[in-house]
Design a protein around this motif. Sequence first.
Motif, PDB file in Angstrom:
ATOM      1  N   UNK A  22      24.421  48.439  44.764  1.00 53.36           N
ATOM      2  CA  UNK A  22      23.868  47.169  44.290  1.00 53.36           C
ATOM      3  C   UNK A  22      24.918  46.180  43.794  1.00 53.36           C
ATOM      4  N   UNK A  23      26.049  46.684  43.322  1.00 52.35           N
ATOM      5  CA  UNK A  23      27.064  45.801  42.759  1.00 52.35           C
ATOM      6  C   UNK A  23      26.673  45.241  41.405  1.00 52.35           C
ATOM      7  N   UNK A  24      25.625  45.784  40.819  1.00 50.59           N
ATOM      8  CA  UNK A  24      25.135  45.311  39.525  1.00 50.59           C
ATOM      9  C   UNK A  24      24.799  46.510  38.650  1.00 50.59           C
ATOM     10  N   UNK A  25      25.501  46.640  37.539  1.00 51.39           N
ATOM     11  CA  UNK A  25      25.288  47.779  36.651  1.00 51.39           C
ATOM     12  C   UNK A  25      23.897  47.758  36.028  1.00 51.39           C
ATOM     13  N   UNK A  76      26.530  28.745  42.707  1.00 50.67           N
ATOM     14  CA  UNK A  76      27.944  29.062  42.848  1.00 50.67           C
ATOM     15  C   UNK A  76      28.168  30.415  43.489  1.00 50.67           C
ATOM     16  N   UNK A  77      29.412  30.866  43.549  1.00 52.60           N
ATOM     17  CA  UNK A  77      29.718  32.166  44.157  1.00 52.60           C
ATOM     18  C   UNK A  77      29.075  33.316  43.380  1.00 52.60           C
ATOM     19  N   UNK A  78      28.612  34.329  44.118  1.00 59.73           N
ATOM     20  CA  UNK A  78      28.067  35.534  43.498  1.00 59.73           C
ATOM     21  C   UNK A  78      29.140  36.616  43.506  1.00 59.73           C
ATOM     22  N   UNK A  79      29.363  37.225  42.337  1.00 56.69           N
ATOM     23  CA  UNK A  79      30.304  38.338  42.227  1.00 56.69           C
ATOM     24  C   UNK A  79      29.597  39.534  41.595  1.00 56.69           C
ATOM     25  N   UNK A  80      30.083  40.742  41.861  1.00 54.63           N
ATOM     26  CA  UNK A  80      29.479  41.929  41.235  1.00 54.63           C
ATOM     27  C   UNK A  80      29.651  41.921  39.721  1.00 54.63           C
ATOM     28  N   UNK A  81      28.848  42.719  39.046  1.00 54.19           N
ATOM     29  CA  UNK A  81      28.998  42.893  37.606  1.00 54.19           C
ATOM     30  C   UNK A  81      30.187  43.807  37.334  1.00 54.19           C
ATOM     31  N   UNK A  82      31.062  43.430  36.407  1.00 52.03           N
ATOM     32  CA  UNK A  82      32.207  44.292  36.086  1.00 52.03           C
ATOM     33  C   UNK A  82      31.803  45.473  35.213  1.00 52.03           C
TER      34      UNK A  82
END
Length: 287
Positions: A22-25, A76-82
């Motif tokens: 998912x790229x999202x914690x 805006x740009x979508x980035x994964x959750x760190x």
Amino acid sequence: MDDVAEFVQQRPRLFAIAYRMLGEASEAEDVLQDAYLRWSGRATVETPAAWLTTVVTNLCINRLTSARARRERYVGPWLPEPVATGNDPEGAVELKDTVSLGFLVLLEKLTPPERAVFVLREAFGYTHRDSAEVLGVDEAHARQLYHRALARIGDARRRFEARPADGTKLVESFIAATVDGDVQGLEAILTEDAAIWADGGGKAIAAREPIFGRGNAAHYLAGLAAGPRALTARLSVVEVNDAPAVLVHEAGELTAVLVPEIHGTTITTIRAILNPDKLAYLRSQLG
């Protein structure tokens, strides 16, 4: 072993699968909650690990299908959750070599089934037969999905296979040059085709378009250092997604994470996460 203990034992690996999918914690945690509800209400199963992996993977596939529409509307740009990986007390990112932000961004090119097969094989060593059982398809189809994923990603994945030994020192030099507004110093660190991607999600001030080129990136960063918010900001280096990253705290609150992508002795990409919703999980990890 009772049901709760069995799930707790499996949880780190299940989270690792869900996060890569998912790229999202935060979404990964929701998936695990759903999986636990199904686990607690199931009939007896012979192999709990396989059963739970199947449930989690397919829940993630369903969520990815709906997430694509949301990400198309994202501001805006979508980035994964760190996520913090330095101590990793819960094993949240088992087998960290496939958890870099750059790698997770790369996985966005894949369809949900392709991503599932690729993650299971590359990060967890599943055979094509194992992956087929998880997805409920035949082995030939699983093999085809994997090869499609390889074709979509190409050789780009090799960029994330080796972590530079001197990454922390380079990031510290990057911080020093940024804080000093040293354009020349930044240009010496950045590659000619350097890029900055900022994810504010419409909830934090951030560039809505990527910034390309060494000179543009250096002047942009130096400009941030000259702003009024920089006077009270505190910067530190912490391992995030298996790489040294810059944490920005303002008035004691985490407001941004900058994750440089390092090749050799230079920085090629900077991914900045400023959306407060995407920093919530990292805040909980850092205490």
